[in-house]
Design a protein around this motif. Structure first.
Motif: not given
Length: 146
Positions: A18, A23, A58, A61-62, A65-66, A68, A97
């Motif tokens: 990240n 984030h 997370d 996540f950065e 993201p798809e 996660h 997800h």
């Protein structure tokens, strides 16, 4: 609950995946909330674990993201993070997800704290001060319409 990672290692890992300051701040915020709730709910002996879960929740996540909480187990297990922590981290994306249901009290708190801290932060960013320091509860309630 076992920790297979120190806080310093967790912060380094968070920063590895990240780069956006938002984030990183979000991870630190959720860490603090999780540690507070551990104490508040009678899990004080587990507050380090709860905090690390909040910090790393997370992790993917950065960059992904798809994916996660789909990519997270791979990233975390490569660093020696235990299965219990990976399960807890992935459980906060239940119904979005992944199919990892939050079962432990800590996982339920993470599920709620992630959303709530995001809402509070987004509301603060709309304020002239860009801070929660001068925010009143009524301002937050006005933005949140269930």
């Amino acid at each position: 609950m076992e920790n297979h990672i120190t806080r310093q290692e967790a912060i380094a890992l968070l920063r590895q995946y990240n780069k956006d300051p938002f984030h990183i701040q979000h991870g630190l915020t959720v860490e603090g909330v999780m540690r507070w709730y551990a104490e508040e709910l009678g899990y004080g002996e587990e507050k380090e674990f709860w905090g690390l879960v909040g910090l790393l929740h997370d992790i993917d996540f950065e960059m992904y993201p798809e994916e996660h909480c789909i990519k997270a187990p791979e990233l975390l297990s490569a660093t020696g993070v235990g299965e219990q922590m990976i399960h807890a981290i992935c459980s906060h994306a239940y119904g979005m997800h992944v199919d990892v249901k939050p079962e432990h009290m800590m996982e339920k708190v993470l599920f709620a704290a992630d959303e709530l801290t995001g809402l509070i932060w987004a509301t603060a960013l709309m304020r002239p001060s860009k801070s929660v320091q001068d925010m009143e509860l009524k301002s937050l309630k006005k933005k949140y319409k269930p």
